[in-house]
Design a protein around this motif. Structure first.
Motif, PDB file in Angstrom:
ATOM      1  N   LEU A   1       0.834  -1.223  -0.005  1.00  0.00           N
ATOM      2  CA  LEU A   1      -0.008   0.193   0.054  1.00  0.00           C
ATOM      3  C   LEU A   1       0.914   1.270   0.103  1.00  0.00           C
ATOM      4  O   LEU A   1       0.388   2.292   0.195  1.00  0.00           O
ATOM      5  CB  LEU A   1      -0.992   0.016   1.154  1.00  0.00           C
ATOM      6  N   THR A   2       2.170   1.048  -0.246  1.00  0.00           N
ATOM      7  CA  THR A   2       3.153   2.264   0.017  1.00  0.00           C
ATOM      8  C   THR A   2       3.431   2.676  -1.652  1.00  0.00           C
ATOM      9  O   THR A   2       3.917   1.807  -2.368  1.00  0.00           O
ATOM     10  CB  THR A   2       4.482   1.714   0.599  1.00  0.00           C
ATOM     11  N   HIS A   3       3.320   4.056  -1.713  1.00  0.00           N
ATOM     12  CA  HIS A   3       3.620   4.499  -3.135  1.00  0.00           C
ATOM     13  C   HIS A   3       4.710   5.587  -3.224  1.00  0.00           C
ATOM     14  O   HIS A   3       4.737   6.404  -2.221  1.00  0.00           O
ATOM     15  CB  HIS A   3       2.332   5.113  -3.479  1.00  0.00           C
ATOM     16  N   ILE A   4       5.733   5.229  -3.894  1.00  0.00           N
ATOM     17  CA  ILE A   4       6.965   6.040  -4.017  1.00  0.00           C
ATOM     18  C   ILE A   4       6.882   6.573  -5.329  1.00  0.00           C
ATOM     19  O   ILE A   4       6.951   5.881  -6.162  1.00  0.00           O
ATOM     20  CB  ILE A   4       8.234   5.272  -3.575  1.00  0.00           C
ATOM     21  N   VAL A   5       7.080   8.034  -5.451  1.00  0.00           N
ATOM     22  CA  VAL A   5       7.352   8.859  -6.815  1.00  0.00           C
ATOM     23  C   VAL A   5       8.486   9.426  -6.925  1.00  0.00           C
ATOM     24  O   VAL A   5       8.667  10.227  -5.841  1.00  0.00           O
ATOM     25  CB  VAL A   5       5.841   9.549  -7.213  1.00  0.00           C
ATOM     26  N   ILE A   6       9.380   9.216  -7.939  1.00  0.00           N
ATOM     27  CA  ILE A   6      10.687   9.941  -8.168  1.00  0.00           C
ATOM     28  C   ILE A   6      10.305  11.108  -9.092  1.00  0.00           C
ATOM     29  O   ILE A   6       9.907  10.468 -10.361  1.00  0.00           O
ATOM     30  CB  ILE A   6      11.773   9.042  -8.381  1.00  0.00           C
ATOM     31  N   GLU A   7      10.357  12.264  -8.907  1.00  0.00           N
ATOM     32  CA  GLU A   7      10.125  13.198 -10.023  1.00  0.00           C
ATOM     33  C   GLU A   7      11.517  13.594 -10.371  1.00  0.00           C
ATOM     34  O   GLU A   7      12.240  14.195  -9.408  1.00  0.00           O
ATOM     35  CB  GLU A   7       9.332  14.423  -9.318  1.00  0.00           C
ATOM     36  N   GLU A   8      11.985  13.536 -11.598  1.00  0.00           N
ATOM     37  CA  GLU A   8      13.292  14.338 -12.016  1.00  0.00           C
ATOM     38  C   GLU A   8      13.091  15.529 -12.655  1.00  0.00           C
ATOM     39  O   GLU A   8      12.000  15.732 -13.450  1.00  0.00           O
ATOM     40  CB  GLU A   8      13.744  13.321 -12.976  1.00  0.00           C
ATOM     41  N   VAL A   9      13.871  16.519 -12.159  1.00  0.00           N
ATOM     42  CA  VAL A   9      13.676  17.839 -12.633  1.00  0.00           C
ATOM     43  C   VAL A   9      14.898  18.178 -13.325  1.00  0.00           C
ATOM     44  O   VAL A   9      16.194  18.090 -12.865  1.00  0.00           O
ATOM     45  CB  VAL A   9      13.510  19.118 -11.303  1.00  0.00           C
ATOM     46  N   ASP A  10      14.644  18.928 -14.540  1.00  0.00           N
ATOM     47  CA  ASP A  10      15.757  19.243 -15.403  1.00  0.00           C
ATOM     48  C   ASP A  10      16.535  20.460 -14.486  1.00  0.00           C
ATOM     49  O   ASP A  10      16.158  21.245 -13.642  1.00  0.00           O
ATOM     50  CB  ASP A  10      15.426  19.961 -16.630  1.00  0.00           C
ATOM     51  N   THR A  11      18.018  20.458 -14.654  1.00  0.00           N
ATOM     52  CA  THR A  11      18.614  21.490 -13.708  1.00  0.00           C
ATOM     53  C   THR A  11      18.797  22.978 -14.201  1.00  0.00           C
ATOM     54  O   THR A  11      19.006  23.728 -13.367  1.00  0.00           O
ATOM     55  CB  THR A  11      20.411  21.220 -13.839  1.00  0.00           C
ATOM     56  N   ASP A  12      17.910  22.979 -15.342  1.00  0.00           N
ATOM     57  CA  ASP A  12      17.482  24.383 -15.529  1.00  0.00           C
ATOM     58  C   ASP A  12      16.359  24.952 -14.944  1.00  0.00           C
ATOM     59  O   ASP A  12      16.012  26.017 -14.725  1.00  0.00           O
ATOM     60  CB  ASP A  12      17.431  24.820 -16.938  1.00  0.00           C
ATOM     61  N   ASN A  13      15.578  23.896 -14.265  1.00  0.00           N
ATOM     62  CA  ASN A  13      14.422  24.297 -13.705  1.00  0.00           C
ATOM     63  C   ASN A  13      14.256  23.875 -12.249  1.00  0.00           C
ATOM     64  O   ASN A  13      13.413  23.952 -11.319  1.00  0.00           O
ATOM     65  CB  ASN A  13      13.314  23.161 -14.170  1.00  0.00           C
ATOM     66  N   TRP A  14      15.413  23.895 -11.862  1.00  0.00           N
ATOM     67  CA  TRP A  14      15.784  23.742 -10.177  1.00  0.00           C
ATOM     68  C   TRP A  14      16.663  24.814  -9.777  1.00  0.00           C
ATOM     69  O   TRP A  14      18.078  24.882 -10.363  1.00  0.00           O
ATOM     70  CB  TRP A  14      16.443  22.533 -10.017  1.00  0.00           C
ATOM     71  N   GLY A  15      16.442  25.830  -9.011  1.00  0.00           N
ATOM     72  CA  GLY A  15      17.410  26.777  -8.761  1.00  0.00           C
ATOM     73  C   GLY A  15      17.518  26.970  -7.197  1.00  0.00           C
ATOM     74  O   GLY A  15      16.781  26.689  -6.255  1.00  0.00           O
ATOM     75  N   TYR A  16      18.458  27.552  -6.723  1.00  0.00           N
ATOM     76  CA  TYR A  16      18.742  28.053  -5.420  1.00  0.00           C
ATOM     77  C   TYR A  16      19.828  29.200  -5.368  1.00  0.00           C
ATOM     78  O   TYR A  16      20.719  29.227  -6.341  1.00  0.00           O
ATOM     79  CB  TYR A  16      18.969  27.003  -4.485  1.00  0.00           C
ATOM     80  N   ALA A  17      19.866  30.119  -4.299  1.00  0.00           N
ATOM     81  CA  ALA A  17      21.073  31.119  -4.165  1.00  0.00           C
ATOM     82  C   ALA A  17      20.937  31.853  -5.406  1.00  0.00           C
ATOM     83  O   ALA A  17      21.777  32.666  -5.889  1.00  0.00           O
ATOM     84  CB  ALA A  17      22.203  30.576  -4.090  1.00  0.00           C
ATOM     85  N   GLY A  18      19.691  31.988  -6.131  1.00  0.00           N
ATOM     86  CA  GLY A  18      19.494  33.031  -7.091  1.00  0.00           C
ATOM     87  C   GLY A  18      19.951  32.689  -8.283  1.00  0.00           C
ATOM     88  O   GLY A  18      19.920  33.124  -9.166  1.00  0.00           O
ATOM     89  N   ILE A  19      20.452  31.382  -8.522  1.00  0.00           N
ATOM     90  CA  ILE A  19      20.904  30.990  -9.966  1.00  0.00           C
ATOM     91  C   ILE A  19      20.199  29.525 -10.066  1.00  0.00           C
ATOM     92  O   ILE A  19      19.889  28.782  -9.234  1.00  0.00           O
ATOM     93  CB  ILE A  19      22.442  30.885 -10.158  1.00  0.00           C
TER      94      ILE A  19
END
Length: 73
Positions: free
Chosen positions: A39-57
């Motif tokens: 009954l356990t569901h695990i979803v892995i979402e892969e995000v393109d590195t152009d769509n993931w940012g931190y520290a303003g970049i």
């Protein structure tokens, strides 16, 4: 029924590694919280590195800067 979402950047993670993450999270929920694996569901979402940012970049920009800095060492 646990539902877990794992977000990672899309850059070189293998099918085998993703399968291991799913298995180990499922095992942890079963061991710690007594949740049924079927009954356990695990979803892995892969995000393109152009769509993931931190520290303003973006992650793409950060990694480029990091590589340039390491190349100077």
């Amino acid at each position: 029924m646990p539902f877990v979402t794992v977000r990672i950047t899309r850059d070189g993670v293998t099918t085998e590694q993703k399968a291991q993450v799913i298995a180990e999270i499922t095992e942890t929920l079963e061991r710690v919280l007594n949740k049924r694996p079927d009954l356990t569901h695990i979803v892995i979402e892969e995000v393109d590195t152009d769509n993931w940012g931190y520290a303003g970049i973006t992650t793409t920009q950060y990694r480029k800067q990091l590589a340039e800095t390491q190349g100077q060492s």
